[in-house]
Design a protein around this motif. Structure first.
Motif, PDB file in Angstrom:
ATOM      1  N   ARG A 105       1.182  -1.112   0.120  1.00 65.04           N
ATOM      2  CA  ARG A 105      -0.046   0.400  -0.356  1.00 65.04           C
ATOM      3  C   ARG A 105       0.939   1.023   0.152  1.00 65.04           C
ATOM      4  NH1 ARG A 105      -2.329  -2.975   3.648  1.00 65.04           N
ATOM      5  NH2 ARG A 105      -4.431  -4.166   2.639  1.00 65.04           N
ATOM      6  N   LYS A 106       1.754   1.521   0.873  1.00 65.72           N
ATOM      7  CA  LYS A 106       2.391   2.170   1.008  1.00 65.72           C
ATOM      8  C   LYS A 106       3.340   3.038  -0.247  1.00 65.72           C
ATOM      9  CE  LYS A 106       6.353   3.892   3.533  1.00 65.72           C
ATOM     10  NZ  LYS A 106       7.252   3.919   4.657  1.00 65.72           N
ATOM     11  N   SER A 107       4.098   2.047  -1.540  1.00 65.77           N
ATOM     12  CA  SER A 107       4.350   2.164  -2.181  1.00 65.77           C
ATOM     13  C   SER A 107       3.280   2.388  -3.417  1.00 65.77           C
ATOM     14  CB  SER A 107       5.278   0.854  -3.159  1.00 65.77           C
ATOM     15  OG  SER A 107       4.614   0.006  -3.162  1.00 65.77           O
ATOM     16  N   ARG A 108       1.859   1.845  -3.492  1.00 67.19           N
ATOM     17  CA  ARG A 108       0.939   2.386  -3.982  1.00 67.19           C
ATOM     18  C   ARG A 108       0.832   3.437  -4.271  1.00 67.19           C
ATOM     19  NH1 ARG A 108      -1.044  -3.170  -3.506  1.00 67.19           N
ATOM     20  NH2 ARG A 108      -2.788  -2.463  -1.889  1.00 67.19           N
ATOM     21  N   ASN A 109       0.032   3.893  -2.658  1.00 75.32           N
ATOM     22  CA  ASN A 109      -0.085   5.495  -2.563  1.00 75.32           C
ATOM     23  C   ASN A 109       0.969   6.340  -2.924  1.00 75.32           C
ATOM     24  OD1 ASN A 109      -2.035   7.241  -1.042  1.00 75.32           O
ATOM     25  ND2 ASN A 109      -0.061   7.544  -0.091  1.00 75.32           N
ATOM     26  N   LYS A 110       2.187   5.844  -2.991  1.00 74.00           N
ATOM     27  CA  LYS A 110       3.242   7.048  -3.468  1.00 74.00           C
ATOM     28  C   LYS A 110       2.981   7.524  -4.977  1.00 74.00           C
ATOM     29  CE  LYS A 110       7.051   5.811  -0.442  1.00 74.00           C
ATOM     30  NZ  LYS A 110       8.420   5.481  -0.481  1.00 74.00           N
ATOM     31  N   PHE A 111       2.433   6.741  -5.553  1.00 81.25           N
ATOM     32  CA  PHE A 111       2.467   7.041  -6.994  1.00 81.25           C
ATOM     33  C   PHE A 111       0.440   7.574  -6.974  1.00 81.25           C
ATOM     34  CE2 PHE A 111       4.402   5.840 -11.258  1.00 81.25           C
ATOM     35  CZ  PHE A 111       2.954   6.026 -12.294  1.00 81.25           C
ATOM     36  N   LEU A 112      -0.233   6.561  -6.857  1.00 84.49           N
ATOM     37  CA  LEU A 112      -1.802   6.920  -6.379  1.00 84.49           C
ATOM     38  C   LEU A 112      -2.147   8.536  -5.827  1.00 84.49           C
ATOM     39  CD1 LEU A 112      -3.160   3.867  -5.020  1.00 84.49           C
ATOM     40  CD2 LEU A 112      -3.209   4.891  -7.634  1.00 84.49           C
ATOM     41  N   CYS A 113      -1.548   8.953  -4.785  1.00 77.74           N
ATOM     42  CA  CYS A 113      -0.952  10.709  -4.711  1.00 77.74           C
ATOM     43  C   CYS A 113      -1.173  11.171  -5.975  1.00 77.74           C
ATOM     44  CB  CYS A 113      -0.476  10.253  -3.337  1.00 77.74           C
ATOM     45  SG  CYS A 113       1.276  11.186  -4.342  1.00 77.74           S
ATOM     46  N   MET A 156       5.217 -10.454   0.920  1.00 75.58           N
ATOM     47  CA  MET A 156       4.621  -8.924   2.007  1.00 75.58           C
ATOM     48  C   MET A 156       3.998  -8.029   0.920  1.00 75.58           C
ATOM     49  SD  MET A 156       7.753  -7.241  -0.411  1.00 75.58           S
ATOM     50  CE  MET A 156       7.312  -5.826  -1.244  1.00 75.58           C
ATOM     51  N   ILE A 157       3.400  -9.390  -0.229  1.00 81.91           N
ATOM     52  CA  ILE A 157       2.120  -8.210  -0.965  1.00 81.91           C
ATOM     53  C   ILE A 157       1.104  -8.274   0.108  1.00 81.91           C
ATOM     54  CG2 ILE A 157       0.982 -10.826  -1.351  1.00 81.91           C
ATOM     55  CD1 ILE A 157       0.207  -9.992  -4.138  1.00 81.91           C
ATOM     56  N   GLU A 158       0.360  -6.968  -0.510  1.00 82.27           N
ATOM     57  CA  GLU A 158      -1.148  -6.878   0.576  1.00 82.27           C
ATOM     58  C   GLU A 158      -1.972  -6.057  -0.534  1.00 82.27           C
ATOM     59  OE1 GLU A 158       1.645  -3.872   4.023  1.00 82.27           O
ATOM     60  OE2 GLU A 158       0.547  -2.837   2.047  1.00 82.27           O
ATOM     61  N   PRO A 159      -3.268  -6.999  -0.132  1.00 81.35           N
ATOM     62  CA  PRO A 159      -4.191  -6.528  -1.516  1.00 81.35           C
ATOM     63  C   PRO A 159      -4.580  -5.210  -1.529  1.00 81.35           C
ATOM     64  CG  PRO A 159      -4.572  -8.578   0.247  1.00 81.35           C
ATOM     65  CD  PRO A 159      -3.677  -7.691   0.236  1.00 81.35           C
ATOM     66  N   PRO A 160      -5.045  -4.678  -2.822  1.00 75.85           N
ATOM     67  CA  PRO A 160      -5.370  -3.177  -2.880  1.00 75.85           C
ATOM     68  C   PRO A 160      -7.387  -3.530  -2.089  1.00 75.85           C
ATOM     69  CG  PRO A 160      -6.022  -4.567  -5.001  1.00 75.85           C
ATOM     70  CD  PRO A 160      -4.724  -5.823  -3.776  1.00 75.85           C
ATOM     71  N   GLU A 161      -7.906  -1.904  -1.444  1.00 78.99           N
ATOM     72  CA  GLU A 161      -8.359  -1.480  -1.163  1.00 78.99           C
ATOM     73  C   GLU A 161      -9.023  -0.128  -1.328  1.00 78.99           C
ATOM     74  OE1 GLU A 161      -7.672  -0.943   3.215  1.00 78.99           O
ATOM     75  OE2 GLU A 161      -6.682  -2.877   3.805  1.00 78.99           O
ATOM     76  N   LEU A 162     -10.278  -0.511  -1.253  1.00 77.09           N
ATOM     77  CA  LEU A 162     -11.127   0.614  -1.976  1.00 77.09           C
ATOM     78  C   LEU A 162     -11.268   1.145  -1.790  1.00 77.09           C
ATOM     79  CD1 LEU A 162     -15.128  -1.669  -2.420  1.00 77.09           C
ATOM     80  CD2 LEU A 162     -13.187  -0.600  -3.826  1.00 77.09           C
ATOM     81  N   GLY A 163     -10.755   2.052  -0.706  1.00 77.69           N
ATOM     82  CA  GLY A 163     -10.057   3.080   0.626  1.00 77.69           C
ATOM     83  C   GLY A 163      -8.594   3.467  -1.334  1.00 77.69           C
TER      84      GLY A 163
END
Length: 189
Positions: A105-113, A156-163
């Protein structure tokens, strides 16, 4: 299902972020949908190769060259995310596909933001470690990932969430199956 969502939202900017282990079908999915849509393809593997070739003057021609490029970028702590973000911000295409494992989630958020005005779609390739390992050795791949790396990815995989995303599409691998079969769908309200 994904093609239907894309066709019905062409008036919006769309970010597609696959989440899955190496060998789960993320690049294959891009190849399958890219014939029908004009997509900005942002591949961290491609950026890694571009950076290696730019810094060393060497061309990546095979799996061994790719391993050298991966090592070089890692050892020299070359940041790929700023290049990927710049490509996202500069594109004039309506659909952007982020081809990376996108496991945390942390690495995805760096892009999603930086994609606030996009319809954000996650494609979650449910982890099947055995099948992903087998794909490293059975398919004609441009690169292979060591089993130790796949084991670490699996841990380490964290499934994506609707948030994080507006739409989450789950994909489960089946033997002998084309990448774009066996989907399930979840949308935020």
């Amino acid at each position: 299902m994904l093609k239907n969502i894309l066709s019905n939202n062409l008036n919006k900017k769309i970010l597609i972020m696959p989440v899955g282990l190496s060998g789960s079908g993320k690049t294959t999915l891009y190849k399958e949908i890219s014939g029908d849509f004009d997509i900005e393809y942002i591949s961290f593997d491609s950026i890694r190769i571009e950076m290696f070739e730019k810094k060393t003057g060497k061309k990546v021609k095979n799996k061994e060259d790719y391993r050298e490029a991966f090592r070089f970028v890692s050892e020299n702590k070359i940041k790929l995310l700023p290049v990927a973000k710049e490509k996202l911000l500069k594109t004039d295409k309506k659909i952007v596909y982020i081809d990376n494992t996108n496991l945390k989630r942390k690495s995805r958020n760096k892009f999603l933001c930086v994609a606030d005005d996009f319809l954000k779609i996650a494609i979650f390739f449910e982890p099947d470690l055995k099948k992903c390992i087998n794909r490293q050795f059975t398919q004609n791949r441009d690169k292979t990932v060591p089993v130790s790396v796949l084991l670490e990815q699996y841990r380490m995989i964290e499934p994506p969430e609707l948030g994080e995303f507006d739409i989450i599409i789950r994909k489960r691998l089946k033997d002998g199956e084309n990448c774009c079969n066996n989907w399930s769908f979840k949308r935020s309200r």
